[in-house]
Scaffold this motif. Structure first.
Motif, PDB file in Angstrom:
ATOM      1  N   GLY A 183     -17.447  14.231  21.779  1.00  0.00           N
ATOM      2  CA  GLY A 183     -16.408  15.249  21.657  1.00  0.00           C
ATOM      3  C   GLY A 183     -15.028  14.797  22.075  1.00  0.00           C
ATOM      4  N   LEU A 184     -14.918  13.686  22.818  1.00  0.00           N
ATOM      5  CA  LEU A 184     -13.610  13.161  23.213  1.00  0.00           C
ATOM      6  C   LEU A 184     -13.366  11.778  22.618  1.00  0.00           C
ATOM      7  N   ARG A 185     -13.980  11.505  21.508  1.00  0.00           N
ATOM      8  CA  ARG A 185     -13.834  10.205  20.857  1.00  0.00           C
ATOM      9  C   ARG A 185     -12.387   9.953  20.448  1.00  0.00           C
ATOM     10  N   GLU A 186     -11.951   8.709  20.592  1.00  0.00           N
ATOM     11  CA  GLU A 186     -10.624   8.277  20.130  1.00  0.00           C
ATOM     12  C   GLU A 186     -10.796   7.196  19.082  1.00  0.00           C
ATOM     13  N   GLU A 187      -9.988   7.236  18.037  1.00  0.00           N
ATOM     14  CA  GLU A 187     -10.118   6.287  16.937  1.00  0.00           C
ATOM     15  C   GLU A 187      -8.791   5.600  16.648  1.00  0.00           C
ATOM     16  N   ASP A 188      -8.849   4.571  15.822  1.00  0.00           N
ATOM     17  CA  ASP A 188      -7.672   3.770  15.496  1.00  0.00           C
ATOM     18  C   ASP A 188      -6.673   4.588  14.689  1.00  0.00           C
ATOM     19  N   TRP A 189      -5.392   4.157  14.763  1.00  0.00           N
ATOM     20  CA  TRP A 189      -4.323   4.786  14.005  1.00  0.00           C
ATOM     21  C   TRP A 189      -3.923   3.880  12.844  1.00  0.00           C
ATOM     22  N   LYS A 190      -3.499   4.483  11.756  1.00  0.00           N
ATOM     23  CA  LYS A 190      -3.009   3.699  10.617  1.00  0.00           C
ATOM     24  C   LYS A 190      -2.003   4.522   9.819  1.00  0.00           C
ATOM     25  N   ASP A 191      -1.168   3.827   9.057  1.00  0.00           N
ATOM     26  CA  ASP A 191      -0.193   4.527   8.218  1.00  0.00           C
ATOM     27  C   ASP A 191       0.172   3.686   7.005  1.00  0.00           C
ATOM     28  N   ILE A 192       0.754   4.350   6.018  1.00  0.00           N
ATOM     29  CA  ILE A 192       1.395   3.725   4.863  1.00  0.00           C
ATOM     30  C   ILE A 192       2.800   4.304   4.812  1.00  0.00           C
ATOM     31  N   PHE A 193       3.827   3.441   4.779  1.00  0.00           N
ATOM     32  CA  PHE A 193       5.189   3.949   4.949  1.00  0.00           C
ATOM     33  C   PHE A 193       6.142   3.393   3.898  1.00  0.00           C
ATOM     34  N   ILE A 194       7.246   4.105   3.753  1.00  0.00           N
ATOM     35  CA  ILE A 194       8.401   3.634   2.983  1.00  0.00           C
ATOM     36  C   ILE A 194       9.646   3.892   3.817  1.00  0.00           C
ATOM     37  N   ALA A 195      10.509   2.891   3.925  1.00  0.00           N
ATOM     38  CA  ALA A 195      11.758   3.023   4.682  1.00  0.00           C
ATOM     39  C   ALA A 195      12.933   2.765   3.736  1.00  0.00           C
ATOM     40  N   TYR A 196      13.979   3.549   3.920  1.00  0.00           N
ATOM     41  CA  TYR A 196      15.165   3.468   3.062  1.00  0.00           C
ATOM     42  C   TYR A 196      16.399   3.438   3.937  1.00  0.00           C
ATOM     43  N   ALA A 197      17.263   2.452   3.694  1.00  0.00           N
ATOM     44  CA  ALA A 197      18.515   2.320   4.437  1.00  0.00           C
ATOM     45  C   ALA A 197      19.675   2.462   3.459  1.00  0.00           C
ATOM     46  N   PRO A 198      20.249   3.670   3.321  1.00  0.00           N
ATOM     47  CA  PRO A 198      21.364   3.848   2.384  1.00  0.00           C
ATOM     48  C   PRO A 198      22.607   3.094   2.807  1.00  0.00           C
ATOM     49  N   THR A 199      22.775   2.890   4.126  1.00  0.00           N
ATOM     50  CA  THR A 199      23.892   2.099   4.649  1.00  0.00           C
ATOM     51  C   THR A 199      23.357   1.211   5.759  1.00  0.00           C
ATOM     52  N   LYS A 200      24.207   0.344   6.287  1.00  0.00           N
ATOM     53  CA  LYS A 200      23.777  -0.560   7.350  1.00  0.00           C
ATOM     54  C   LYS A 200      23.575   0.166   8.678  1.00  0.00           C
ATOM     55  N   ASN A 201      24.023   1.406   8.786  1.00  0.00           N
ATOM     56  CA  ASN A 201      23.909   2.142  10.041  1.00  0.00           C
ATOM     57  C   ASN A 201      22.850   3.236  10.038  1.00  0.00           C
ATOM     58  N   VAL A 202      22.300   3.570   8.885  1.00  0.00           N
ATOM     59  CA  VAL A 202      21.388   4.700   8.779  1.00  0.00           C
ATOM     60  C   VAL A 202      20.123   4.282   8.040  1.00  0.00           C
ATOM     61  N   SER A 203      18.963   4.727   8.545  1.00  0.00           N
ATOM     62  CA  SER A 203      17.711   4.499   7.826  1.00  0.00           C
ATOM     63  C   SER A 203      16.788   5.694   8.012  1.00  0.00           C
ATOM     64  N   PHE A 204      15.915   5.868   7.032  1.00  0.00           N
ATOM     65  CA  PHE A 204      14.922   6.937   7.056  1.00  0.00           C
ATOM     66  C   PHE A 204      13.555   6.343   6.749  1.00  0.00           C
ATOM     67  N   THR A 205      12.543   6.855   7.409  1.00  0.00           N
ATOM     68  CA  THR A 205      11.178   6.392   7.193  1.00  0.00           C
ATOM     69  C   THR A 205      10.270   7.580   6.930  1.00  0.00           C
ATOM     70  N   LEU A 206       9.458   7.462   5.893  1.00  0.00           N
ATOM     71  CA  LEU A 206       8.464   8.475   5.557  1.00  0.00           C
ATOM     72  C   LEU A 206       7.112   7.788   5.492  1.00  0.00           C
ATOM     73  N   ALA A 207       6.096   8.387   6.106  1.00  0.00           N
ATOM     74  CA  ALA A 207       4.779   7.753   6.135  1.00  0.00           C
ATOM     75  C   ALA A 207       3.674   8.786   6.013  1.00  0.00           C
ATOM     76  N   TYR A 208       2.576   8.339   5.418  1.00  0.00           N
ATOM     77  CA  TYR A 208       1.313   9.060   5.518  1.00  0.00           C
ATOM     78  C   TYR A 208       0.565   8.458   6.698  1.00  0.00           C
ATOM     79  N   ILE A 209       0.117   9.294   7.630  1.00  0.00           N
ATOM     80  CA  ILE A 209      -0.527   8.792   8.837  1.00  0.00           C
ATOM     81  C   ILE A 209      -1.956   9.326   8.942  1.00  0.00           C
ATOM     82  N   ASP A 210      -2.817   8.471   9.495  1.00  0.00           N
ATOM     83  CA  ASP A 210      -4.193   8.828   9.782  1.00  0.00           C
ATOM     84  C   ASP A 210      -4.451   8.433  11.229  1.00  0.00           C
ATOM     85  N   LEU A 211      -4.554   9.425  12.111  1.00  0.00           N
ATOM     86  CA  LEU A 211      -4.737   9.183  13.537  1.00  0.00           C
ATOM     87  C   LEU A 211      -6.188   9.338  13.974  1.00  0.00           C
TER      88      LEU A 211
END
Length: 308
Positions: free
Chosen positions: A256-284
């Motif tokens: 009931g208190l089992r812990e499992e590995d984390w993983k994700d698939i992500f895409i990151a976008y930097a419209p300028t050299k000062n700003v970036s955004f990251t979107l990911a599907y995560i499985d915890l």
């Protein structure tokens, strides 16, 4: 613990770093802000030093991220300062909406409704060998070592963590190697973490029944630059499982208190050299599955970063 004075001081460094660093790094080669505050992917630190500053500059980043999975959510915000592309100092706060933990009240605890668990993280990372950019045409990776001191404030859930034999503060140590194949647009990172954290520390550190020793857990990231401004990738973070055995001694369903590995698939976008955004599907994996009808925790992660 993070306080207003500390945050203001770090924001001051961020502003002054923006004036000092003329952002010499290539887009996205400094990584994004991980949930623990260090530069890397969303789930794991990389050997790169955060910010856009090069070897004769001081730079900084600020970030905010939100993860939403089936039964929980996590907000993270923080700042980091990169010094001479050699040392990185980061501060982050995690705010975990842990409402399902009221389910332990059937065991005699008094956990408040809508309980949040907050964790403050102070990180230091030092580059010890190689350079991800300058050595991109060789097999030499950039190698860094780091530590993350973590303190958890679990509120009314704290007595549960204590009853499980876990502590509310501890330090992770890690060594990480990042190899950038610039001409192919591929980045590979491996990290080895020494940790006692339960769910990264949000459920305390260590546990009863001899689960108080450091465990060495690998973390792997792979990224591919689709263009100068867009990168896609995946991460896999192995986790310790300190609380499952003690949970099996309680009147709870097995594992009931089992812990499992984390993983994700992500895409990151930097419209300028000062700003970036990251979107990911995560499985915890499972997070205290006894409290959420054994559901796995999958969902989305969104992060924004400002870098100088």
């Amino acid at each position: 613990m993070l306080n207003k004075t500390t945050i203001v001081a770090m924001l001051g460094l961020l502003i002054s770093a923006g004036a000092y660093a003329d952002t010499g790094k290539l887009l996205l080669t400094g990584g994004v802000s991980s949930i623990d505050g260090a530069a890397g992917g969303g789930l794991t630190p990389w050997a790169v030093i955060g910010s856009n500053a090069t070897a004769d500059q001081i730079g900084a980043t600020a970030h905010f991220s939100r993860a939403i999975v089936n039964d929980y959510s996590l907000n993270t915000y923080g700042v980091a300062v990169g010094i001479l592309d050699r040392v990185e100092v980061s501060l982050a706060r995690q705010d975990f909406n842990a409402s399902p933990v009221v389910g332990v009240n059937g065991l005699g605890f008094m956990v408040s409704n809508n309980q949040h668990i907050r964790m403050d993280i102070l990180g230091v990372k030092v580059k010890v060998a190689g350079d991800a950019i300058l050595d991109s045409d060789t097999l030499m990776p950039q190698i860094s070592v780091g530590m993350e001191y973590k303190h958890t404030d679990a509120g009314s859930f704290a007595p549960v963590i204590t009853a499980l034999g876990a502590r509310n503060s501890d330090t992770d140590f890690y060594v990480t190697a990042t190899k950038l194949f610039l001409s192919q647009g591929i980045l590979v990172n491996t990290t080895l973490r020494a940790t006692r954290g339960n769910q990264n520390g949000l459920l305390g550190f260590g546990g009863a029944l001899g689960e108080n020793n450091y465990k060495f857990e690998p973390e792997v990231s792979v990224a591919y630059l689709l263009s100068r401004k867009v990168v896609i990738g995946a991460e896999y973070r192995f986790k310790p499982n300190n609380l499952e055995r003690v949970g099996n001694t309680l009147p709870l369903p097995k594992n009931g208190l089992r812990e499992e590995d984390w993983k994700d698939i992500f895409i990151a976008y930097a419209p300028t050299k000062n700003v970036s955004f990251t979107l990911a599907y995560i499985d915890l994996g499972h997070i205290a599955p006894v409290l959420v009808n054994n559901r796995k925790q999958t969902g989305v992660f969104l992060s924004s970063q400002l870098a100088f």
